[in-house]
Scaffold this motif. Structure first.
Motif, PDB file in Angstrom:
ATOM      1  N   PRO A   1     -12.441   3.783   0.348  1.00 35.05           N
ATOM      2  CA  PRO A   1     -11.955   3.481   1.704  1.00 35.05           C
ATOM      3  C   PRO A   1     -10.454   3.196   1.677  1.00 35.05           C
ATOM      4  CG  PRO A   1     -13.935   2.213   1.189  1.00 35.05           C
ATOM      5  CD  PRO A   1     -13.458   2.815  -0.101  1.00 35.05           C
ATOM      6  N   TRP A   2      -9.711   3.807   2.601  1.00 35.13           N
ATOM      7  CA  TRP A   2      -8.251   3.677   2.639  1.00 35.13           C
ATOM      8  C   TRP A   2      -7.854   3.206   4.038  1.00 35.13           C
ATOM      9  CZ3 TRP A   2      -4.490   6.813   5.269  1.00 35.13           C
ATOM     10  CH2 TRP A   2      -3.165   6.620   4.859  1.00 35.13           C
ATOM     11  N   ILE A   3      -7.393   1.958   4.121  1.00 34.72           N
ATOM     12  CA  ILE A   3      -7.068   1.361   5.420  1.00 34.72           C
ATOM     13  C   ILE A   3      -5.715   1.874   5.917  1.00 34.72           C
ATOM     14  CG2 ILE A   3      -6.698  -0.788   6.687  1.00 34.72           C
ATOM     15  CD1 ILE A   3      -8.353  -2.227   4.552  1.00 34.72           C
ATOM     16  N   SER A   4      -5.717   2.445   7.118  1.00 35.06           N
ATOM     17  CA  SER A   4      -4.482   2.922   7.741  1.00 35.06           C
ATOM     18  C   SER A   4      -4.382   2.319   9.139  1.00 35.06           C
ATOM     19  CB  SER A   4      -4.490   4.452   7.824  1.00 35.06           C
ATOM     20  OG  SER A   4      -5.453   4.888   8.773  1.00 35.06           O
ATOM     21  N   LEU A   5      -3.336   2.664   9.865  1.00 34.97           N
ATOM     22  CA  LEU A   5      -3.174   2.147  11.227  1.00 34.97           C
ATOM     23  C   LEU A   5      -4.322   2.571  12.137  1.00 34.97           C
ATOM     24  CD1 LEU A   5       0.687   2.566  11.842  1.00 34.97           C
ATOM     25  CD2 LEU A   5      -0.585   0.466  11.344  1.00 34.97           C
ATOM     26  N   LYS A   6      -5.023   3.648  11.758  1.00 33.24           N
ATOM     27  CA  LYS A   6      -6.187   4.079  12.537  1.00 33.24           C
ATOM     28  C   LYS A   6      -7.295   3.029  12.519  1.00 33.24           C
ATOM     29  CE  LYS A   6      -5.579   8.964  11.189  1.00 33.24           C
ATOM     30  NZ  LYS A   6      -6.238  10.072  10.454  1.00 33.24           N
ATOM     31  N   ASP A   7      -7.251   2.136  11.527  1.00 35.20           N
ATOM     32  CA  ASP A   7      -8.328   1.155  11.342  1.00 35.20           C
ATOM     33  C   ASP A   7      -7.962  -0.238  11.839  1.00 35.20           C
ATOM     34  OD1 ASP A   7     -10.022   3.038   9.812  1.00 35.20           O
ATOM     35  OD2 ASP A   7      -8.391   2.895   8.353  1.00 35.20           O
ATOM     36  N   THR A   8      -6.829  -0.354  12.512  1.00 39.91           N
ATOM     37  CA  THR A   8      -6.368  -1.672  12.964  1.00 39.91           C
ATOM     38  C   THR A   8      -7.415  -2.378  13.815  1.00 39.91           C
ATOM     39  OG1 THR A   8      -4.081  -0.868  12.950  1.00 39.91           O
ATOM     40  CG2 THR A   8      -4.512  -2.896  14.151  1.00 39.91           C
ATOM     41  N   GLN A   9      -8.132  -1.606  14.649  1.00 38.35           N
ATOM     42  CA  GLN A   9      -9.124  -2.221  15.538  1.00 38.35           C
ATOM     43  C   GLN A   9     -10.312  -2.798  14.778  1.00 38.35           C
ATOM     44  OE1 GLN A   9      -8.737   1.011  15.153  1.00 38.35           O
ATOM     45  NE2 GLN A   9     -10.758   1.921  14.870  1.00 38.35           N
ATOM     46  N   LYS A  10     -10.460  -2.416  13.513  1.00 36.98           N
ATOM     47  CA  LYS A  10     -11.568  -2.939  12.704  1.00 36.98           C
ATOM     48  C   LYS A  10     -11.240  -4.307  12.104  1.00 36.98           C
ATOM     49  CE  LYS A  10     -13.406   1.597  11.236  1.00 36.98           C
ATOM     50  NZ  LYS A  10     -12.333   2.538  11.630  1.00 36.98           N
ATOM     51  N   LEU A  11      -9.971  -4.699  12.163  1.00 35.03           N
ATOM     52  CA  LEU A  11      -9.560  -5.976  11.595  1.00 35.03           C
ATOM     53  C   LEU A  11      -9.833  -7.116  12.573  1.00 35.03           C
ATOM     54  CD1 LEU A  11      -6.197  -4.824   9.968  1.00 35.03           C
ATOM     55  CD2 LEU A  11      -8.400  -5.192   8.834  1.00 35.03           C
ATOM     56  N   ASP A  12      -9.598  -8.333  12.138  1.00 31.06           N
ATOM     57  CA  ASP A  12      -9.901  -9.558  12.915  1.00 31.06           C
ATOM     58  C   ASP A  12     -11.408  -9.750  13.091  1.00 31.06           C
ATOM     59  OD1 ASP A  12      -7.214  -9.992  13.092  1.00 31.06           O
ATOM     60  OD2 ASP A  12      -7.045  -9.636  15.239  1.00 31.06           O
ATOM     61  N   ASN A  13     -12.200  -9.068  12.296  1.00 31.40           N
ATOM     62  CA  ASN A  13     -13.665  -9.199  12.352  1.00 31.40           C
ATOM     63  C   ASN A  13     -14.216  -9.587  10.977  1.00 31.40           C
ATOM     64  OD1 ASN A  13     -14.373  -8.496  15.142  1.00 31.40           O
ATOM     65  ND2 ASN A  13     -13.437  -6.533  14.629  1.00 31.40           N
ATOM     66  N   ARG A  14     -13.477 -10.431  10.296  1.00 35.78           N
ATOM     67  CA  ARG A  14     -13.830 -10.900   8.963  1.00 35.78           C
ATOM     68  C   ARG A  14     -13.793  -9.747   7.950  1.00 35.78           C
ATOM     69  NH1 ARG A  14     -18.825 -14.972   9.957  1.00 35.78           N
ATOM     70  NH2 ARG A  14     -19.648 -13.247  11.189  1.00 35.78           N
ATOM     71  N   TYR A  15     -14.947  -9.222   7.542  1.00 35.77           N
ATOM     72  CA  TYR A  15     -14.952  -8.190   6.503  1.00 35.77           C
ATOM     73  C   TYR A  15     -14.680  -6.806   7.077  1.00 35.77           C
ATOM     74  CZ  TYR A  15     -16.746 -11.438   3.007  1.00 35.77           C
ATOM     75  OH  TYR A  15     -16.881 -12.477   2.123  1.00 35.77           O
ATOM     76  N   ILE A  16     -13.955  -6.012   6.310  1.00 33.82           N
ATOM     77  CA  ILE A  16     -13.789  -4.592   6.602  1.00 33.82           C
ATOM     78  C   ILE A  16     -14.322  -3.813   5.406  1.00 33.82           C
ATOM     79  CG2 ILE A  16     -11.359  -4.699   5.818  1.00 33.82           C
ATOM     80  CD1 ILE A  16     -10.858  -2.280   7.740  1.00 33.82           C
ATOM     81  N   ARG A  17     -15.207  -2.876   5.677  1.00 36.54           N
ATOM     82  CA  ARG A  17     -15.850  -2.117   4.592  1.00 36.54           C
ATOM     83  C   ARG A  17     -15.704  -0.613   4.769  1.00 36.54           C
ATOM     84  NH1 ARG A  17     -19.305  -6.547   5.513  1.00 36.54           N
ATOM     85  NH2 ARG A  17     -19.724  -7.785   3.623  1.00 36.54           N
ATOM     86  N   GLU A  18     -15.524  -0.173   6.002  1.00 39.16           N
ATOM     87  CA  GLU A  18     -15.457   1.263   6.282  1.00 39.16           C
ATOM     88  C   GLU A  18     -14.114   1.597   6.923  1.00 39.16           C
ATOM     89  OE1 GLU A  18     -18.802   2.056   8.749  1.00 39.16           O
ATOM     90  OE2 GLU A  18     -20.248   1.928   7.106  1.00 39.16           O
TER      91      GLU A  18
ATOM     92  N   GLY B   1       0.823  -1.208   0.000  1.00 38.31           N
ATOM     93  CA  GLY B   1       0.000   0.000   0.000  1.00 38.31           C
ATOM     94  C   GLY B   1       0.852   1.251   0.000  1.00 38.31           C
ATOM     95  N   HIS B   2       0.204   2.401   0.014  1.00 31.30           N
ATOM     96  CA  HIS B   2       0.927   3.673   0.003  1.00 31.30           C
ATOM     97  C   HIS B   2      -0.001   4.771   0.521  1.00 31.30           C
ATOM     98  CE1 HIS B   2       3.227   7.146  -1.694  1.00 31.30           C
ATOM     99  NE2 HIS B   2       4.233   6.377  -1.296  1.00 31.30           N
ATOM    100  N   THR B   3       0.597   5.898   0.908  1.00 32.25           N
ATOM    101  CA  THR B   3      -0.177   7.046   1.387  1.00 32.25           C
ATOM    102  C   THR B   3      -0.119   8.186   0.387  1.00 32.25           C
ATOM    103  OG1 THR B   3       0.361   6.484   3.687  1.00 32.25           O
ATOM    104  CG2 THR B   3      -0.458   8.711   3.264  1.00 32.25           C
ATOM    105  N   PRO B   4      -1.245   8.533  -0.249  1.00 35.19           N
ATOM    106  CA  PRO B   4      -1.264   9.703  -1.127  1.00 35.19           C
ATOM    107  C   PRO B   4      -0.871  10.957  -0.348  1.00 35.19           C
ATOM    108  CG  PRO B   4      -3.213   8.352  -1.456  1.00 35.19           C
ATOM    109  CD  PRO B   4      -2.519   7.816  -0.233  1.00 35.19           C
ATOM    110  N   ASN B   5      -0.341  11.931  -1.033  1.00 37.62           N
ATOM    111  CA  ASN B   5       0.137  13.165  -0.399  1.00 37.62           C
ATOM    112  C   ASN B   5      -0.961  13.818   0.441  1.00 37.62           C
ATOM    113  OD1 ASN B   5       1.192  15.727   0.217  1.00 37.62           O
ATOM    114  ND2 ASN B   5       2.396  15.758  -1.666  1.00 37.62           N
ATOM    115  N   LYS B   6      -0.712  13.926   1.746  1.00 34.65           N
ATOM    116  CA  LYS B   6      -1.705  14.490   2.675  1.00 34.65           C
ATOM    117  C   LYS B   6      -1.912  15.993   2.454  1.00 34.65           C
ATOM    118  CE  LYS B   6      -2.780  11.035   5.607  1.00 34.65           C
ATOM    119  NZ  LYS B   6      -4.154  10.673   6.013  1.00 34.65           N
ATOM    120  N   LYS B   7      -0.971  16.645   1.786  1.00 36.61           N
ATOM    121  CA  LYS B   7      -1.051  18.102   1.608  1.00 36.61           C
ATOM    122  C   LYS B   7      -1.929  18.506   0.418  1.00 36.61           C
ATOM    123  CE  LYS B   7       3.516  18.914   3.642  1.00 36.61           C
ATOM    124  NZ  LYS B   7       4.894  19.444   3.417  1.00 36.61           N
ATOM    125  N   ILE B   8      -2.288  17.504  -0.399  1.00 40.49           N
ATOM    126  CA  ILE B   8      -3.112  17.819  -1.581  1.00 40.49           C
ATOM    127  C   ILE B   8      -4.565  17.440  -1.274  1.00 40.49           C
ATOM    128  CG2 ILE B   8      -3.481  17.350  -4.036  1.00 40.49           C
ATOM    129  CD1 ILE B   8      -0.501  16.766  -4.272  1.00 40.49           C
TER     130      ILE B   8
END
Length: 416
Positions: A245-262, A229-236
């Motif tokens: 939907p863009w999975i980042s470390l902020k979404d780690t708690q959403k994993l281990d629950n089968r599907y991730i959609r948001e 994966g990669h992070t698009p420029n946050k300044k643009i």
């Protein structure tokens, strides 16, 4: 202070007016090791997991009680945290000693029922917590505790209210036990199915351990397409707040629950085109390689990820649900090989050489179907548990304030 309140005919009192006494606690000297070799539960805020306590992390001796500020609290009283976890309360089901962060509230049984007092404090916990002061450690003073106002109905009404709330707590406790047992069963099933398969009698030794004779060992890269994966420029600005939907470390708690959609953040087509980020198809299996390593999910829609994740697009010989469970079962491996002082990470060379046990595709689907059904049951019970929590909160707010009255025979005994 005590007065009859309005049409409810409930008595408005200070907390100290409905108690026989308040007992504090203390910590026996840590320098005397023998003090901590007894069989008397010594309760601290670390033990405040449930609303009732029958054991503790530490135990002390009678001599420790005699030579310190701690006190032995007879079973069946309410104990509340006045420091650290301010406002948390519970009933001790056995005699316990307490430390200085707790206070034991000994109810006057002619005025208030123990369980009614507990539920009153549970309902007021957030308010009590806000009363806490202090920079490093929050706490409330004894005088503040004594002056908390409480509406007290008749004893029969208290008992009926407590009985209703106890029935909900019993259902919560039963549901929590079901979840715990089912999760334990799932762990055992994963170990059995992902190493022994279904119905096999012949096995072979391989570089990754013993597996059924009919299974193979494959580089994961040979059966699934690995994408970073990669992070698009946050300044643009036009790279963000889009619909992808863009999975980042902020979404780690959403994993281990089968599907991730948001996800927390969403990128745009422009963000994808002008970076190394990749738009991945639904069904892609994602695994975290940084920070909390080894968290797994299946993309329920088209998504992208940051560079902190590895993504696998499954080929024809591997089922995405099977891969999800297989990667979950490898959590201990991922944690063991993760390196780094501040942030743990798994290097790309590991994933390039990562091998898995691979059953025939039909058996993969059978295995994942069994485990998926177990997860369905866990999810159902967790949703039910959440509903019970909402019900309990609503009942406490209604019953403990008199907004909803319970019918009682004032001359009858009602047991909770």
């Amino acid at each position: 202070m005590s007065e009859i309140v309005g049409p409810l005919k409930w008595r408005l009192s200070f907390l100290e007016d409905v108690l026989e006494k308040i007992i504090g606690g203390g910590t026996p000297s840590r320098k005397v090791e023998e003090y901590y070799t007894g069989n008397i539960s010594w309760v601290t805020v670390k033990d405040l997991v449930h609303h009732k306590i029958s054991s503790s992390q530490e135990y002390i001796t009678e001599k420790a009680i005699q030579n310190s500020a701690t006190n032995l609290i007879p079973k069946g009283n309410v104990i509340i945290a006045t420091r650290m976890a301010v406002g948390k309360a519970f009933i001790n089901e056995v005699d316990v000693a307490i430390n200085q962060d707790l206070k034991a509230l000994i109810p006057n049984k002619n005025i208030i029922e123990t369980k009614f007092l507990l539920y009153f404090l549970m309902n007021k916990s957030e308010e009590i917590e806000k009363m806490g002061t202090g920079t490093t450690v929050k706490g409330i003073r004894l005088e503040q505790l004594k002056k908390i106002r409480i509406n007290v109905p008749s004893l029969p009404e208290q008992r009926k209210i407590a009985a209703i709330l106890t029935s909900v707590d019993d259902a919560i406790e039963k549901t929590e036990a079901i979840i715990k047992q089912t999760e334990k069963a799932k762990k055992g099933l994963m170990q059995q199915l992902l190493t022994k398969g279904i119905g096999h009698t012949e096995f072979k030794q391989t570089e990754i351990g013993e597996i059924p004779e009919a299974w193979g060992v494959e580089l994961l890269d040979n059966v699934a397409t690995r994408k970073s994966g990669h992070t698009p420029n946050k300044k643009i600005n036009n790279y963000w707040n889009g619909s992808i939907p863009w999975i980042s470390l902020k979404d780690t708690q959403k994993l281990d629950n089968r599907y991730i959609r948001e996800t927390t953040d969403y990128t745009t087509n422009a963000g994808i085109k002008n970076s190394s980020a990749v738009l991945l198809p639904a069904g892609t299996v994602v695994i975290s390689r940084d920070a909390t390593v080894g968290k797994v999910g299946i993309m329920g829609v088209k998504m992208a990820t940051s560079q902190h994740f590895i993504n696998y697009i499954c080929g024809q010989t591997i089922d995405s649900r099977f891969l999800y469970y297989y990667l979950l079962s490898c959590r201990s491996i991922f944690k063991r090989i993760a390196a780094g002082n501040t942030i743990k990470t798994i290097g790309l060379p590991f994933f390039k050489e990562f091998k898995i046990a691979l059953p025939p595709i039909n058996e993969q689907r059978q295995i994942s179907k069994i485990l998926w059904a177990v997860d369905d049951r866990i999810e159902y019970e967790k949703k039910y548990l959440e509903q019970l929590g909402v019900l309990k909160k609503a009942l406490m707010q209604s019953l403990l304030t008199g907004k909803v009255r319970v019918k009682v025979d004032e001359n009858a005994e009602v047991t909770a």
